[in-house]
Design an enzyme around this catalytic site. Structure first.
Site, PDB file in Angstrom:
ATOM      1  CB  THR A 149       2.880   8.205   0.042  1.00  0.00           C
ATOM      2  OG1 THR A 149       3.330   8.610   1.473  1.00  0.00           O
ATOM      3  CG2 THR A 149       4.149   7.900  -0.681  1.00  0.00           C
ATOM      4  NE  ARG A 195      -2.386   0.956   3.735  1.00  0.00           N
ATOM      5  CZ  ARG A 195      -2.118   2.083   4.377  1.00  0.00           C
ATOM      6  NH1 ARG A 195      -0.918   2.449   4.669  1.00  0.00           N
ATOM      7  NH2 ARG A 195      -3.029   3.206   4.259  1.00  0.00           N
ATOM      8  CG  LEU A 196       2.248   3.787  -2.605  1.00  0.00           C
ATOM      9  CD1 LEU A 196       2.319   4.632  -3.851  1.00  0.00           C
ATOM     10  CD2 LEU A 196       3.490   3.971  -1.834  1.00  0.00           C
ATOM     11  CG  ASP A 197       0.752   6.122   4.327  1.00  0.00           C
ATOM     12  OD1 ASP A 197      -0.022   5.029   4.876  1.00  0.00           O
ATOM     13  OD2 ASP A 197       1.908   6.269   4.729  1.00  0.00           O
ATOM     14  CB  SER A 198      -4.171   9.363   1.436  1.00  0.00           C
ATOM     15  OG  SER A 198      -4.103  10.015   2.467  1.00  0.00           O
TER      16      SER A 198
END
Length: 245
Positions: free
Chosen positions: A113, A108-111
């Site tokens: 990032t 996942r990637l944070d919102s």
């Protein structure tokens, strides 16, 4: 299979998988550069089952199953790494829907990032890429506050102590310094929550912008935010090799 009950000719399967034309595939087979289920094959008439047999060319896996799809997405800022959200936040669903396939995001990637996110319906590939035992590297470019001193690189590579244990960068490079801010590149193989941000804050350089530019051998390149591209042929083989497929 649709040629007969014995399978499909190897060179035809290779050509359909994007290795090259049938003639090129025949030459690769004749040169001893192709293996089927671990056995080197030199006769192009060999028949295989694309759904069961494993083919390698020059040691790289060839994806024979055309039902499998793996994409690179340049995830835009503000999009969460999920296919749906009860709170109405932007999700990955609009980028997956045009494929007509049920794809999963790898990690996942944070919102807050942006950058490279892999999407696939190959369950084994997704499992291995996400599993810490394979230590797939991830590379980020970060804009941070402050001028990065020379000793910061060594400190990050030797490891810093975080609240959930030590964390270490594989590589760290200062790309640019400007007006009490810096642009850095950091590579690591850990996948803990917000690990890059926490590491850089620990050494006194809070992140103001973070972009993932690579995962293993797959690079973001010139892909614009919101764009996708398929991973095929040699590039896919290199990714599979990293996780032992």
């Amino acid at each position: 299979m649709n040629e007969d009950d014995e399978g499909i000719r190897l060179q035809k399967v290779m050509a359909a998988a994007g290795v090259g034309s049938r003639r090129v595939s025949e030459d690769l087979i004749a040169a001893g550069r192709v293996s089927v289920n671990g056995e080197v094959v030199t006769e192009p008439g060999r028949r295989v089952d694309p759904t069961r047999d494993v083919v390698h060319v020059d040691g790289l896996r060839v994806q024979l199953d055309d039902h499998h799809l793996t994409l690179v997405l340049n995830k835009p800022l503000g999009v969460i790494s999920a296919m749906s959200d009860d709170r109405g936040r932007p999700t990955l669903e609009p980028y997956v829907e045009p494929t007509g396939k049920r794809l999963f995001h790898v990690g996942r990637l944070d919102s807050d990032t942006d950058g490279l996110l892999l999407l696939t319906n190959d369950g084994e590939l997704a499992h291995r890429l996400a599993h810490p035992s394979y230590e797939v590297s991830k590379t980020y470019v970060a804009e941070v506050r402050g001028d990065v001193a020379r000793g910061v690189s060594r400190r990050l590579r030797e490891g810093v102590e975080l609240e959930d244990g030590p964390a270490r960068a594989d590589r760290f490079t200062v790309l640019q310094q400007r007006h009490d801010a810096s642009v850095v590149q950091i590579q690591l193989h850990e996948g803990r929550n917000r690990i890059v941000r926490r590491m850089l804050e620990e050494v006194g350089h809070p992140v103001t912008r973070l972009t993932r530019i690579a995962m293993g051998p797959i690079r973001l390149g010139q892909l614009r935010p919101g764009q996708t591209r398929p991973i095929v042929s040699t590039e896919l083989g290199q990714l599979m090799k990293v996780v032992g497929l």
